[in-house]
Design a protein around this motif. Structure first.
Motif, short mmCIF file in Angstrom:
data_model
loop_
_atom_site.label_atom_id
_atom_site.label_comp_id
_atom_site.label_asym_id
_atom_site.label_seq_id
_atom_site.Cartn_x
_atom_site.Cartn_y
_atom_site.Cartn_z
N ARG A 111 0.83 -1.21 0.00
CA ARG A 111 0.00 0.00 0.00
C ARG A 111 0.86 1.25 0.00
O ARG A 111 0.58 2.22 -0.70
CB ARG A 111 -0.92 0.01 1.21
CG ARG A 111 -1.74 1.29 1.22
CD ARG A 111 -2.40 1.55 2.52
NE ARG A 111 -2.95 2.90 2.49
CZ ARG A 111 -3.44 3.49 3.53
NH1 ARG A 111 -3.45 2.87 4.68
NH2 ARG A 111 -3.92 4.70 3.44
N SER A 112 1.93 1.24 0.79
CA SER A 112 2.82 2.41 0.84
C SER A 112 3.49 2.65 -0.50
O SER A 112 3.58 3.79 -0.97
CB SER A 112 3.89 2.22 1.91
OG SER A 112 3.30 2.11 3.17
N SER B 122 1.01 3.98 -3.03
CA SER B 122 0.59 5.36 -2.79
C SER B 122 1.48 6.36 -3.53
O SER B 122 1.05 7.47 -3.82
CB SER B 122 0.59 5.67 -1.30
OG SER B 122 1.90 5.75 -0.79
N TRP B 123 2.70 5.97 -3.82
CA TRP B 123 3.60 6.85 -4.58
C TRP B 123 3.27 6.85 -6.06
O TRP B 123 3.54 7.80 -6.76
CB TRP B 123 5.05 6.41 -4.42
CG TRP B 123 5.58 6.51 -3.03
CD1 TRP B 123 5.03 7.18 -1.98
CD2 TRP B 123 6.78 5.91 -2.55
NE1 TRP B 123 5.82 7.03 -0.86
CE2 TRP B 123 6.91 6.26 -1.19
CE3 TRP B 123 7.76 5.12 -3.13
CZ2 TRP B 123 7.97 5.84 -0.41
CZ3 TRP B 123 8.82 4.71 -2.34
CH2 TRP B 123 8.92 5.07 -1.00
N SER C 258 0.14 5.02 -7.85
CA SER C 258 -1.22 4.98 -8.40
C SER C 258 -2.15 6.04 -7.81
O SER C 258 -3.15 6.36 -8.43
CB SER C 258 -1.83 3.61 -8.17
OG SER C 258 -2.09 3.41 -6.80
N GLN C 259 -1.88 6.53 -6.64
CA GLN C 259 -2.70 7.54 -5.98
C GLN C 259 -4.16 7.13 -5.88
O GLN C 259 -5.07 7.86 -6.26
CB GLN C 259 -2.52 8.88 -6.66
CG GLN C 259 -1.10 9.36 -6.62
CD GLN C 259 -0.84 10.57 -7.48
OE1 GLN C 259 -1.71 11.01 -8.21
NE2 GLN C 259 0.35 11.10 -7.41
N LYS C 260 -4.38 5.92 -5.41
CA LYS C 260 -5.71 5.35 -5.14
C LYS C 260 -6.57 5.21 -6.38
O LYS C 260 -7.79 5.32 -6.32
CB LYS C 260 -6.44 6.15 -4.07
CG LYS C 260 -5.74 6.12 -2.74
CD LYS C 260 -6.50 6.90 -1.73
CE LYS C 260 -5.71 6.89 -0.44
NZ LYS C 260 -6.05 7.90 0.48
N ARG C 261 -5.95 4.94 -7.50
CA ARG C 261 -6.73 4.74 -8.72
C ARG C 261 -6.84 3.27 -9.12
O ARG C 261 -7.70 2.93 -9.90
CB ARG C 261 -6.09 5.53 -9.87
CG ARG C 261 -6.41 6.99 -9.77
CD ARG C 261 -5.94 7.72 -10.99
NE ARG C 261 -5.18 8.88 -10.52
CZ ARG C 261 -4.03 9.27 -10.99
NH1 ARG C 261 -3.47 8.62 -11.96
NH2 ARG C 261 -3.43 10.32 -10.50
N ASP D 219 -5.21 -1.01 -4.96
CA ASP D 219 -4.94 0.05 -3.98
C ASP D 219 -6.16 0.30 -3.10
O ASP D 219 -6.02 0.55 -1.90
CB ASP D 219 -4.53 1.33 -4.71
CG ASP D 219 -3.82 2.31 -3.80
OD1 ASP D 219 -3.18 1.85 -2.83
OD2 ASP D 219 -3.91 3.51 -4.06
N TYR E 261 -6.13 -0.27 0.87
CA TYR E 261 -6.51 0.85 1.74
C TYR E 261 -7.56 0.39 2.75
O TYR E 261 -7.47 0.70 3.93
CB TYR E 261 -7.03 2.02 0.90
CG TYR E 261 -7.50 3.18 1.73
CD1 TYR E 261 -6.59 4.12 2.21
CD2 TYR E 261 -8.84 3.35 2.03
CE1 TYR E 261 -7.00 5.18 2.98
CE2 TYR E 261 -9.26 4.41 2.80
CZ TYR E 261 -8.35 5.33 3.27
OH TYR E 261 -8.77 6.38 4.05
#
Length: 184
Positions: free
Chosen positions: A117-118, A121-122, A124-127, A131, A135
């Motif tokens: 997840r970490s 996060s760099w 895909s940015q929650k897409r 993810d 989350y």
């Protein structure tokens, strides 16, 4: 024999992780229409579907999945011993070894979920669908830490603290069960 041992251990450990991931996803009520969730369900359904007819579900967790995971953790140690020594030894200690292997697998799964997840996060940015599920799984672990240690300079340290706690628990397992913890 070491190659066969590595292969069997890796396959069994991966399937245990997938089964634990399915339990965790059910417990956290993740979106099961998510493509990543559907993948997890499909690769476990073949084994679980026949067993589910025999066992009822308790609460939000399928007891069938948990029981299958526990049986795999119990069987793993004698199976690896059989491959290495060509002797099958049945010992009641394997029950304790299975319980410890289950606890260690849960810790490893939490570690990988937080790490992936970490890293995502760099990028895909929650897409991505993965993810979103990660989350949903990791946020209940990281949210209490964020209340105590808020982001400093825009950097979230909650994943690092969860990882340090998992490392400390792993070292505690090594101290309490020095002979068997490494083999799990």
């Amino acid at each position: 024999m070491l190659t066969l041992t590595l292969l069997v251990k890796t396959l069994v450990d991966l399937y245990i992780m997938v089964l634990l991931l399915r339990i965790w996803m059910q417990w956290m009520r993740c979106d099961f229409y998510n493509p990543f969730s559907q993948f997890i369900v499909k690769i476990t359904q073949l084994v679980i579907k026949p067993l589910r007819r025999m066992m009822p579900s308790i609460c939000p967790i399928y007891t069938t999945v948990f029981l299958l995971t526990f049986i795999l953790t119990i069987i793993k140690f004698p199976l690896l011993t059989l491959i290495e020594t060509h002797v099958l030894i049945i010992d009641p200690v394997y029950f304790l070894g299975g319980l410890l292997a289950l606890l260690k697998a849960v810790g490893e799964l939490v570690f990988w979920v937080v790490m992936i997840r970490s890293l995502l996060s760099w990028v895909s940015q929650k897409r991505s669908p993965m993810d979103i599920v990660l989350y949903q799984l990791s946020e209940p672990l990281m949210r209490p830490i964020r209340r105590i240690l808020p982001a400093i300079g825009g950097i979230d340290f909650s994943a690092m603290l969860v990882t340090l706690i998992l490392y400390a628990l792993n070292y505690l397992g090594m101290n309490l069960f020095p002979g068997i913890w490494y083999r799990l």
